[in-house]
Write an enzyme that holds these catalytic residues in place. Sequence first.
Site, PDB file in Angstrom:
ATOM      1  CE  LYS A  93      -3.551   2.394   2.494  1.00 47.02           C
ATOM      2  NZ  LYS A  93      -4.624   2.374   3.606  1.00 47.02           N
TER       3      LYS A  93
ATOM      4  CE  LYS B 131      -6.122   2.060  -0.422  1.00 47.22           C
ATOM      5  NZ  LYS B 131      -6.604   1.968   0.987  1.00 47.22           N
TER       6      LYS B 131
END
Length: 335
Positions: A202, A256
């Site tokens: 992420k 992400k």
Amino acid sequence: MRPISAPHPAARFRRLRSSAPLRALAQENTLSVNDLIWPVFVCDGVGQTQTIASMPGVVRRSVDLLVEAAQEAASLGIPAICLFPYTRAEVKTPNCEEAWNPDNLTNRAIRAIKAAVPDIAVMTDVALDPYNSNGHDGLVRDGVILNDETVECLVKMALAQADSGADILGPSDMMDGRIGALRQALEGAGHQNVAILSYAAKYASAFYGPFRDAVGASGALKGDKKTYQMNPANSDEALRLVERDLMQGADMVMVKPGMPYLDICRRVKDTFGAPTYAYQVSGEYAMIKGAALNGWIDGEKAMLESLMAFRRAGCDGVLTYFAIDAAKAIRAGKA
Ligand code: PBG
């Protein structure tokens, strides 16, 4: 693989593009309703929907209306819904106790959906930011985001979600060691079948802006998340994080944001072959939706093309705010 072809005109690539049936036969990837996870925002109250200015078409729903929305998603064949709470400022504290309150908004929503819509898997977000008065994903002391103390909180939070009936936990905080701690706690509590979809890679991204509006975290956040989320310049580090999380007991891994990081998706899938997901985040949604609402692009076509790109990059599925629209378009034969 080393693709070869004869020289022109023996090889004409346009032959296999010359009609719809030939294009269908030559299509390498597919997009199915099974590939979709729908992130949703839940708020207090009854009969409430609240619009989110930076995410046109997305709303926060009170639990009763969320159950209806989950029903619709299930009837379209969407396999999972992912809950994000809009927490009132009054219950946000520096110690984030609301995160493991069995009656917090998320846990109430999990129970309501599991009772009414058994056919949809419920995924949760395991991170402190909705409950943290300073907006960070971890406990903060003297301006430092604490790691191990935060992991202890995440364990309590995850167990409360699993006890409420969550099927998939999504640790999104990027603290070190959390996957192992969560897995051990789940096994110890008899939650052997609760899956972990780790937000393994992420990035500290500008594309989360609209989400922070949606969960009411924009105002609270002091500083940035660069000491725990990844540097967008890095790629090898993503592989090391994915390997670490798989070794600690993650069942699935996530990259992400999505579209700016398709190269990471491909590397992760090729390297580990694990169930790999991308999160098409709020800013990506807002870009497509905003351009479509201005008449600058065809919103439906851009949506489907963006989702197919995740499949082409090796993703098994994608978290997307477009899930309902995409499912309808797919069922209408448009993908
Ligand atoms: C927080 C969290 C974020 C998102 C999912 N979980 C935001 C952040 O890290 O600040 C972003 C999702 C999106 O932008 O759609 N733990």
